[in-house]
Design an enzyme around this catalytic site. Structure first.
Site, PDB file in Angstrom:
ATOM      1  N   SER A  66       3.348  14.284  12.346  1.00 17.91           N
ATOM      2  CA  SER A  66       2.893  15.755  13.335  1.00 17.91           C
ATOM      3  C   SER A  66       4.765  15.774  13.178  1.00 17.91           C
ATOM      4  O   SER A  66       5.292  14.971  14.169  1.00 17.91           O
ATOM      5  CB  SER A  66       2.002  15.470  14.562  1.00 17.91           C
ATOM      6  OG  SER A  66       2.773  16.415  15.572  1.00 17.91           O
ATOM      7  N   LYS A  67       5.158  16.785  12.334  1.00 19.15           N
ATOM      8  CA  LYS A  67       6.551  17.550  12.616  1.00 19.15           C
ATOM      9  C   LYS A  67       6.152  17.732  14.448  1.00 19.15           C
ATOM     10  O   LYS A  67       7.747  17.620  14.869  1.00 19.15           O
ATOM     11  CB  LYS A  67       6.792  18.627  11.115  1.00 19.15           C
ATOM     12  CG  LYS A  67       7.795  19.452  11.944  1.00 19.15           C
ATOM     13  CD  LYS A  67       8.359  18.618  11.445  1.00 19.15           C
ATOM     14  CE  LYS A  67      10.031  18.791  11.454  1.00 19.15           C
ATOM     15  NZ  LYS A  67      11.441  18.653  11.148  1.00 19.15           N
ATOM     16  N   ARG A  68       5.191  18.177  14.910  1.00 18.17           N
ATOM     17  CA  ARG A  68       5.394  19.061  15.959  1.00 18.17           C
ATOM     18  C   ARG A  68       6.642  17.498  17.031  1.00 18.17           C
ATOM     19  O   ARG A  68       6.719  17.361  17.926  1.00 18.17           O
ATOM     20  CB  ARG A  68       4.448  19.668  16.676  1.00 18.17           C
ATOM     21  CG  ARG A  68       4.973  21.029  16.625  1.00 18.17           C
ATOM     22  CD  ARG A  68       3.667  21.772  17.196  1.00 18.17           C
ATOM     23  NE  ARG A  68       2.679  22.778  15.610  1.00 18.17           N
ATOM     24  CZ  ARG A  68       1.454  23.088  16.439  1.00 18.17           C
ATOM     25  NH1 ARG A  68       1.037  23.066  17.410  1.00 18.17           N
ATOM     26  NH2 ARG A  68       0.904  24.194  14.755  1.00 18.17           N
TER      27      ARG A  68
END
Ligand code: GLU
Length: 478
Positions: free
Chosen positions: A252-254
């Protein structure tokens, strides 16, 4: 009819690895059949809109060679290809759906707001929303709308029993209609939710295959109800498992995991990243691992997609990137390596530098640490000259570096071969082993135990003047 697939990213400002993989599978399904790959920008969630994000999508797809046949920038017969420009289309179909009994007008503002925060998240709560507005007679609802009352269009789930649909990866899937909630399709600002827009767009754009994350499986019966209400045929569904960081967590980039741009910035080649992600959930059925996009087009088939989640393994990607680096032509490698030489002295022979680096690095980001000594040599202890295998000591280094200076000064054609021959002859004349000349020379030129390339290669990279200067400086300290 030829396959028509679409990549439908939301402009979030980066290209998540999982999204790029979805795009790749969409692209390959289209191209395997000589069909069309369409780019559609899903920007109906204005809260998430990021300036410049569409450009990142264009650049990424172009960089990996996935060119689209229709899209916002090039147009096509089924445009517009940006959802916010299709507002009137969604409104028209939302009203039609109400007429057809597939949805109703709802005036409960409070509830809309609560649900709208979940708009683009298809995983909705399982509690079915019992909307009193469902029972408002249509004529009365229309009058309230005509009088200017804000409204949303909400889906009707009237069916009972089980919805069954087929998915290419997961097979036949059964979901109870009771598990589906009657979510908002058109918001009070006139924009659709994802749950509505995807169906309208995929139908109007004549999409034949939809590839998306398996988190959309649970909503698919709702989409099918909309297709059914309009009398349309749903596309072929290809749900793919998530790309995982480890057995428990999604990439997940977040949460700070690398996006495509991050990987490129870390020195991975776009072609290698694309090759690696193709194999995250798909395999060719044999041992092959290295594929260009063209080769993937020839051998991809969706029925070899895997339903178990794949773990993103940076070590494997790094290995693969090394293979890609070594497979580049010398010219191409030089071109991609050049930006990493930006602050190097102008006197360096950069082509020679690229030639020694290419076989030994796995990512371009390793270049700076490999070549820092070329800019400036740092202080180093004379114990570095000590090497049992080479039979060298600081004393031998002093002797051989003294002998080497006139030899180097005499070489007019500064090539690796000439340097090597001259130094070998010098060793022979003075009854030294080659290593007793070459090893100290390499230390004198680099101040490092390990370097890209041997002594003569470093000398070629540094050039005659700098080489002699470094040997003299080294001698002063011996
Ligand atoms: N806009 C959605 C996303 O970015 C696309 C999902 C789909 O392909 O239908 O997740």
């Amino acid at each position: 009819m030829k396959n028509r697939t679409r990549f439908a990213p939301s402009p979030t400002g980066y290209m998540h690895i999982g999204n790029l993989r979805t795009a790749l599978y969409e692209y390959l399904i289209a191209k395997a059949d000589g069909g069309d790959f369409i780019l559609r920008i899903e920007d109906t969630d204005q809260k998430r809109y990021v300036e410049g994000a569409t450009d990142i999508i264009y650049k990424t797809l172009k960089r990996v060679g996935m060119n689209w046949d229709e899209g916002p920038d090039i147009g096509g017969n089924y445009g517009p290809y940006v959802q916010s420009e299709r507002r009137s289309i969604y409104a028209e179909y939302a009203h039609k759906l109400v007429e057809l009994g597939g949805a109703h007008y709802c005036f409960c503002k409070q509830k809309e707001e609560n649900e709208v925060s979940e708009d683009d998240n298809p995983i909705e709560t399982h509690s079915k929303f019992k909307d009193p507005c469902k029972f408002i007679p249509l004529e009365e609802a229309k009058q309230r709308i005509a009088a200017g009352e804000p409204f949303v269009v909400r889906q009707n789930i009237n069916k009972k029993g089980t919805s069954v649909f087929h998915d290419v990866v997961y097979g036949d899937i059964e979901i109870d209609y009771d598990e589906l909630d009657e979510g908002v399709l058109l918001k009070s600002d006139g924009l659709p939710t994802y749950n509505f827009a995807n169906v309208i767009d995929d139908h109007l754009m004549q999409i034949t295959h939809v590839v998306r994350g398996n988190e959309y499986i649970s909503s698919t019966p709702k989409y099918n109800l909309i297709y059914e209400a309009f009398g349309w045929t749903p596309p072929v569904y290809v749900h793919v498992p998530p790309v995982m960081k480890d057995a428990q967590h999604k990439l997940s980039k977040r949460n700070g995991d690398a996006s495509f741009q991050d990987l490129v910035a870390k020195g991975y080649l776009p072609e290698a990243i694309l090759n690696y992600i193709a194999l995250l959930g798909w395999n060719p059925g044999d041992e092959r691992e290295i594929f260009s996009l063209k080769e993937l087009e020839q051998c991809f088939s969706a029925d070899r997609l895997n339903k178990s989640p794949a773990i993103f393994d940076i070590t494997k990607l790094t290995w693969m990137n090394g293979c890609y680096i070594r497979n580049l032509s010398a010219e191409k490698f030089h071109e991609v390596a050049k930006p990493y030489y930006a602050d190097m002295p102008l006197t360096l022979n950069l082509t020679a530098l690229s030639a020694v680096l290419q076989p030994r690095i796995e990512t371009l980001a390793q270049i700076p640490q490999e070549i820092d000594f070329l800019r400036q040599i740092s202080e180093f202890p004379i114990s570095l000259y000590e090497n049992k295998k080479m039979k060298t000591t600081p004393e031998i280094a002093k002797q051989s570096m003294t002998l080497v200076i006139p030899v180097l000064e005499n070489i007019s054609d500064w090539t690796n071969e000439n340097l090597f021959e001259a130094l070998k002859e010098c060793a022979a004349v003075h009854e030294l082993k080659n290593g007793q000349i070459l090893y100290p020379l390499r230390i004198a030129l680099s101040g490092k135990e390990t370097t890209p390339g041997g002594a003569t290669e470093l000398a070629v990279i540094l050039g005659k003047e700098e080489t002699i200067k470094r040997v003299k400086q080294a001698l002063e300290k011996l």
